[in-house]
Design a protein around this motif. Structure first.
Motif, short mmCIF file in Angstrom:
data_model
loop_
_atom_site.label_atom_id
_atom_site.label_comp_id
_atom_site.label_asym_id
_atom_site.label_seq_id
_atom_site.Cartn_x
_atom_site.Cartn_y
_atom_site.Cartn_z
N ARG A 190 0.84 -1.21 0.00
CA ARG A 190 0.00 0.00 0.00
C ARG A 190 0.87 1.25 0.00
O ARG A 190 0.53 2.25 -0.66
N GLU A 191 1.98 1.21 0.71
CA GLU A 191 2.89 2.36 0.73
C GLU A 191 3.45 2.64 -0.66
O GLU A 191 3.77 3.79 -0.99
N ARG A 192 3.53 1.62 -1.49
CA ARG A 192 4.04 1.77 -2.86
C ARG A 192 2.91 2.04 -3.85
O ARG A 192 3.13 2.08 -5.06
N GLY A 193 1.68 2.17 -3.34
CA GLY A 193 0.54 2.51 -4.18
C GLY A 193 0.11 1.41 -5.12
O GLY A 193 -0.48 1.67 -6.18
N ILE A 194 0.37 0.15 -4.75
CA ILE A 194 0.07 -0.97 -5.64
C ILE A 194 -1.35 -1.48 -5.38
O ILE A 194 -1.65 -2.02 -4.30
N GLY A 195 -2.20 -1.29 -6.36
CA GLY A 195 -3.58 -1.74 -6.25
C GLY A 195 -3.90 -2.92 -7.15
O GLY A 195 -4.90 -3.61 -6.97
N ARG A 196 -3.07 -3.15 -8.17
CA ARG A 196 -3.25 -4.27 -9.10
C ARG A 196 -2.03 -5.17 -8.99
O ARG A 196 -0.90 -4.74 -9.25
N LEU A 197 -2.27 -6.42 -8.59
CA LEU A 197 -1.15 -7.32 -8.27
C LEU A 197 -1.36 -8.69 -8.88
O LEU A 197 -2.36 -9.36 -8.63
N GLU A 198 -0.41 -9.10 -9.70
CA GLU A 198 -0.34 -10.49 -10.18
C GLU A 198 0.43 -11.28 -9.15
O GLU A 198 1.51 -10.86 -8.72
N ILE A 199 -0.10 -12.43 -8.74
CA ILE A 199 0.57 -13.25 -7.73
C ILE A 199 1.02 -14.56 -8.34
O ILE A 199 0.22 -15.32 -8.88
N LYS A 200 2.32 -14.82 -8.27
CA LYS A 200 2.91 -16.09 -8.72
C LYS A 200 3.40 -16.83 -7.48
O LYS A 200 3.91 -16.21 -6.54
N LYS A 201 3.26 -18.15 -7.48
CA LYS A 201 3.69 -18.89 -6.29
C LYS A 201 4.22 -20.27 -6.67
O LYS A 201 3.73 -20.92 -7.59
N ARG A 202 5.24 -20.67 -5.95
CA ARG A 202 5.76 -22.04 -6.02
C ARG A 202 6.37 -22.37 -4.67
O ARG A 202 7.10 -21.56 -4.10
N GLY A 203 6.07 -23.55 -4.15
CA GLY A 203 6.65 -23.98 -2.89
C GLY A 203 5.97 -23.42 -1.67
O GLY A 203 6.46 -23.61 -0.55
N VAL A 204 4.85 -22.72 -1.83
CA VAL A 204 4.10 -22.19 -0.71
C VAL A 204 2.63 -22.53 -0.90
O VAL A 204 2.14 -22.57 -2.03
N ASP A 205 1.94 -22.77 0.20
CA ASP A 205 0.52 -23.14 0.15
C ASP A 205 -0.31 -21.87 0.29
O ASP A 205 -0.63 -21.44 1.41
#
Length: 404
Positions: free
Chosen positions: A341-356
């Motif tokens: 939020r401090e960086r003003g990010i409102g649209r986020l693509e989330i990639k994940k591997r190795g985490v549930d």
């Protein structure tokens, strides 16, 4: 679809109605079409058959392009059909091998047979389901193709140069079906593999097929299209390339790229996080050619056993999705949300591997606000969970592509 619906559809009135309906891109369009045809006096059965086909044709456009406008489908058959661009690549391999007559056993609605016929080969197309065979005959009518309703095991293959075989991997039916295990494929895999020893054969399987069951000497080619790994093909005889046992064919934006090797590629060592993170295409991962993709990128593994690569070189390729790392952020959800939020990010693509993590649920917990965008890579390094804020890099920017 049952036989009564098929008979209703395969009439001049039924086919004309389907053609006149054109595309039905939404449920509202479907409802309007049903109301219009019923007011015109058409029977409920005819309206249902025609509107159902028009809807399927609309969905089929992504796989068959303009050809879908003159084809007929079942829902299950469309889901399982080979995309035309992939079928054409399969057919090109047969043509390079000098094949002039091919048997397509388990032809379904005729997707692969269209590829063969489109490249000038004579096709014997066979399906064990009567309704599916009838629809394949309609779809292949403009081409040099013979369609039979028969079991693959019962077909006489005299005069055939090569075989394309797509064993049924789901329960029978034209609507909702379920996947079955390899021991329940029809025709059985033992029969298919024995056939591949006698005739040049391509066998289409699911991409998650057990690698331990791949016959020794077969060329195994995993195929990905725009980020989705769609199939594994086992090639034998003249259809298999000399010296190639593992291949990853990646199609992005209609353009094909391929990595090939004589065996599984040796992985590269783990290295510290660099300026870039790369996620190999699923076909590359399935083919176990991550090491070859990594060496071309001058990259190392980000962590043991996790399919992320990292590098400092400004290189990318069609075989990976590349991300330029901005910074490492706190992995704790509350602190991570505050930092974003401090960086003003409102649209986020989330990639994940190795985490549930469920990306949709995790995004909600971050309580994002702002107009900026980015990619969050969630993974583990050395056993610790890490969160990397990054920007996606286009495959055409910043460097060369690995050789095929």
């Amino acid at each position: 679809m049952d036989m009564a619906e098929l008979r209703t559809l395969l009439t001049p009135e039924g086919l004309t109605l389907v053609d006149e309906l054109g595309e039905l891109p939404s449920t509202d369009a479907v409802a309007a079409a049903v109301s219009r045809l019923r007011r015109a006096g058409h029977s409920p059965d005819l309206v249902s058959a025609a509107v159902g086909q028009a809807r399927l044709r609309t969905r089929a456009r992504g796989k068959f392009g303009e050809l879908s406008e003159r084809m007929l489908f079942t829902r299950a058959g469309l889901e399982q059909a080979t995309r035309l661009e992939v079928a054409t690549l399969h057919a090109a391999r047969f043509r390079r091998a000098g094949v002039t007559r091919v048997a397509d056993l388990g032809c379904g609605l005729g997707g692969d047979a269209l590829g063969f016929a489109g490249l000038g080969m004579r096709v014997l197309a066979v399906d064990a389901d009567e309704i599916t065979a009838a629809l394949a005959a309609y779809n292949l009518a403009p081409y040099d193709a013979e369609v039979r309703h028969a079991r693959a095991e019962d077909v006489e293959l005299a005069g055939v140069d090569a075989v394309w075989l797509d064993p049924a991997r789901r329960t029978a039916g034209h609507g909702e079906t379920r996947r079955v295990g390899a021991g329940e494929y029809t025709p059985p895999l033992d029969w298919a593999f024995a056939l591949a020893e006698r005739l040049p054969t391509g066998i289409k399987l699911g991409p998650a097929f057990d690698r331990d069951d791949i016959p020794e000497g077969a060329e195994a080619q995993w195929i990905g299209v725009d980020g989705s790994t769609i199939e594994l093909v086992l090639w034998s005889g003249a259809l298999a390339r000399e010296g190639v046992r593992r291949a990853a064919l990646v199609i992005r934006g209609g353009v094909a790229h391929e990595l090939t090797a004589a065996a599984d590629a040796e992985d590269v060592p783990v290295r510290e996080l660099g300026a870039f993170v790369h996620e190999p295409d699923g076909a590359v991962i399935r083919a176990r050619l991550i090491g070859d993709a990594a060496r071309a990128l001058e990259a190392g593994m980000l962590a043991e056993g996790i399919a992320y690569l990292t590098s400092d070189a400004a290189l990318t390729s069609p075989f990976v999705q590349s991300f330029r790392v901005r910074e490492e952020l706190p992995a704790d959800t509350k602190a991570l949300g505050k930092a974003l939020r401090e960086r003003g990010i409102g649209r986020l693509e989330i990639k994940k591997r190795g985490v549930d993590v469920d990306p949709a649920e995790f995004r909600t917990r971050l309580s994002l606000k702002g107009q900026a965008s980015g990619t969050l890579v969630l993974t583990r390094i050395g056993g610790d969970r890490v969160a990397l804020l990054a920007d996606r890099v286009g495959a055409s920017s910043g460097g060369s592509e690995p050789s095929t």
